[in-house]
Design a protein around this motif. Structure first.
Motif, PDB file in Angstrom:
ATOM      1  N   PRO A 272      10.736   5.765  -9.943  1.00  5.97           N
ATOM      2  CA  PRO A 272      11.212   4.473  -9.446  1.00  5.97           C
ATOM      3  C   PRO A 272      12.392   4.604  -8.481  1.00  5.97           C
ATOM      4  O   PRO A 272      12.447   3.911  -7.466  1.00  5.97           O
ATOM      5  N   ILE A 273      13.340   5.496  -8.808  1.00  3.22           N
ATOM      6  CA  ILE A 273      14.491   5.697  -7.911  1.00  3.22           C
ATOM      7  C   ILE A 273      14.014   6.236  -6.569  1.00  3.22           C
ATOM      8  O   ILE A 273      14.491   5.823  -5.505  1.00  3.22           O
ATOM      9  N   GLY A 274      13.042   7.146  -6.608  1.00  2.00           N
ATOM     10  CA  GLY A 274      12.495   7.704  -5.371  1.00  2.00           C
ATOM     11  C   GLY A 274      11.811   6.641  -4.537  1.00  2.00           C
ATOM     12  O   GLY A 274      11.926   6.628  -3.302  1.00  2.00           O
ATOM     13  N   ILE A 275      11.096   5.732  -5.192  1.00  2.51           N
ATOM     14  CA  ILE A 275      10.417   4.651  -4.469  1.00  2.51           C
ATOM     15  C   ILE A 275      11.440   3.719  -3.839  1.00  2.51           C
ATOM     16  O   ILE A 275      11.274   3.277  -2.687  1.00  2.51           O
ATOM     17  N   ILE A 276      12.495   3.432  -4.586  1.00  4.75           N
ATOM     18  CA  ILE A 276      13.531   2.539  -4.057  1.00  4.75           C
ATOM     19  C   ILE A 276      14.177   3.135  -2.810  1.00  4.75           C
ATOM     20  O   ILE A 276      14.354   2.455  -1.795  1.00  4.75           O
ATOM     21  N   VAL A 277      14.509   4.423  -2.883  1.00  2.00           N
ATOM     22  CA  VAL A 277      15.217   5.058  -1.768  1.00  2.00           C
ATOM     23  C   VAL A 277      14.286   5.384  -0.611  1.00  2.00           C
ATOM     24  O   VAL A 277      14.579   5.055   0.547  1.00  2.00           O
TER      25      VAL A 277
ATOM     26  N   GLY B 297       0.815  -1.209   0.000  1.00  3.06           N
ATOM     27  CA  GLY B 297       0.000   0.000   0.000  1.00  3.06           C
ATOM     28  C   GLY B 297       0.848   1.258   0.000  1.00  3.06           C
ATOM     29  O   GLY B 297       0.493   2.262  -0.639  1.00  3.06           O
ATOM     30  N   VAL B 298       1.977   1.218   0.709  1.00  2.00           N
ATOM     31  CA  VAL B 298       2.875   2.372   0.753  1.00  2.00           C
ATOM     32  C   VAL B 298       3.494   2.588  -0.628  1.00  2.00           C
ATOM     33  O   VAL B 298       3.639   3.728  -1.088  1.00  2.00           O
ATOM     34  N   ILE B 299       3.833   1.492  -1.292  1.00  2.00           N
ATOM     35  CA  ILE B 299       4.419   1.586  -2.632  1.00  2.00           C
ATOM     36  C   ILE B 299       3.404   2.157  -3.618  1.00  2.00           C
ATOM     37  O   ILE B 299       3.717   3.040  -4.428  1.00  2.00           O
ATOM     38  N   GLU B 300       2.154   1.681  -3.541  1.00  2.00           N
ATOM     39  CA  GLU B 300       1.101   2.181  -4.434  1.00  2.00           C
ATOM     40  C   GLU B 300       0.832   3.656  -4.193  1.00  2.00           C
ATOM     41  O   GLU B 300       0.608   4.427  -5.133  1.00  2.00           O
ATOM     42  N   ALA B 301       0.859   4.072  -2.927  1.00  2.00           N
ATOM     43  CA  ALA B 301       0.644   5.479  -2.600  1.00  2.00           C
ATOM     44  C   ALA B 301       1.745   6.347  -3.196  1.00  2.00           C
ATOM     45  O   ALA B 301       1.490   7.433  -3.726  1.00  2.00           O
ATOM     46  N   ALA B 302       2.975   5.864  -3.121  1.00  2.00           N
ATOM     47  CA  ALA B 302       4.095   6.620  -3.683  1.00  2.00           C
ATOM     48  C   ALA B 302       3.971   6.713  -5.199  1.00  2.00           C
ATOM     49  O   ALA B 302       4.236   7.768  -5.792  1.00  2.00           O
ATOM     50  N   GLU B 303       3.529   5.627  -5.828  1.00  2.00           N
ATOM     51  CA  GLU B 303       3.355   5.637  -7.281  1.00  2.00           C
ATOM     52  C   GLU B 303       2.246   6.602  -7.691  1.00  2.00           C
ATOM     53  O   GLU B 303       2.364   7.321  -8.692  1.00  2.00           O
ATOM     54  N   SER B 304       1.172   6.618  -6.908  1.00  2.00           N
ATOM     55  CA  SER B 304       0.036   7.491  -7.238  1.00  2.00           C
ATOM     56  C   SER B 304       0.402   8.971  -7.115  1.00  2.00           C
ATOM     57  O   SER B 304      -0.212   9.825  -7.761  1.00  2.00           O
TER      58      SER B 304
END
Length: 226
Positions: A140-145, A128-135
């Motif tokens: 992708p680099i920001g999500i990884i870090v 859910g945290v990953i989906e929120a970041a994508e939305s």
């Protein structure tokens, strides 16, 4: 106290300097292997998670190649790995004996294990945290870090502790082929010369290093857990 050691650990008293040197050699191998294999292992673990079936950079071709390569190297017993890559060790270190030479097989042996551990740790991050970041349009680099590495930090510390403990054991095993360290001391002086007290004390120091590593990781996990 001196009488106790003279009676039960006579050889240890004669090898005080060798114990200090061997402990330093073990710490040297653990530190540099953990640093090198840590960086590469985290990189591979991130790539595995990112390119997996549900990853943010899903790429089944790259994932399958890395997955098979990691499984291949993980399935090779370390004692066999030591001998298999001796030509590479000699090329990189100029020798196959000593603590610096031991870094080559240690790094090669630890990377696939740690990469898999990192993959499992990052998979525990809340989707859910990953989906929120994508939305929110995070790259992708920001999500990884910001998501994988920060949210998964307690799990990363936990698997890092497991890897370091495993690594300490591998350094002792590397001592069987003259890598130096406490493992080498336990074998050459303790086992080969039937000096049981040397083997006992060398083992006790190795166990102490394991306990310290585990205690330090538990402290870090408590400090980083939300």
């Amino acid at each position: 106290m001196n009488q106790f050691f003279e009676k039960y650990f006579p050889n240890v008293l004669q090898l005080k300097e060798e114990f200090i040197t061997s402990t330093i050699e073990t710490l040297y191998m653990v530190f540099w292997t953990a640093l090198l294999a840590g960086v590469l292992g985290i990189l591979l673990g991130v790539i595995l998670v990112s390119t997996g079936q549900k990853g943010i950079l899903s790429n089944s071709f790259l994932y399958n190649i890395l997955d098979k390569v990691i499984n291949f190297f993980r399935s090779i017993p370390f004692i066999i790995m030591l001998t298999l890559i001796q030509p590479i060790t000699r090329f990189l270190a100029g020798t196959t004996i000593g603590t610096t030479a031991a870094l080559v097989p240690l790094v090669v042996g630890v990377i696939p294990f740690f990469a898999r551990q990192i993959e499992n740790a990052l998979l525990e991050v809340d989707p859910g945290v990953i989906e929120a970041a994508e939305s929110m349009g995070t790259s992708p680099i920001g999500i990884i870090v910001r998501v994988y590495l920060i949210e998964g930090l307690p799990s990363i510390i936990r698997v890092s502790a497991v890897t370091v403990i495993n690594l300490i054991g591998l350094t002792a095993m590397a001592g069987a082929i003259g890598a130096g360290g406490l493992g080498n001391l336990a074998i050459t002086r303790g086992y080969n010369r039937f000096q049981t007290d040397v083997t006992i004390v060398a083992t006790a120091i190795i166990l102490l290093l394991v306990f310290i590593s585990q205690a330090f990781s538990n402290f870090l996990i408590k400090r980083t857990s939300h």
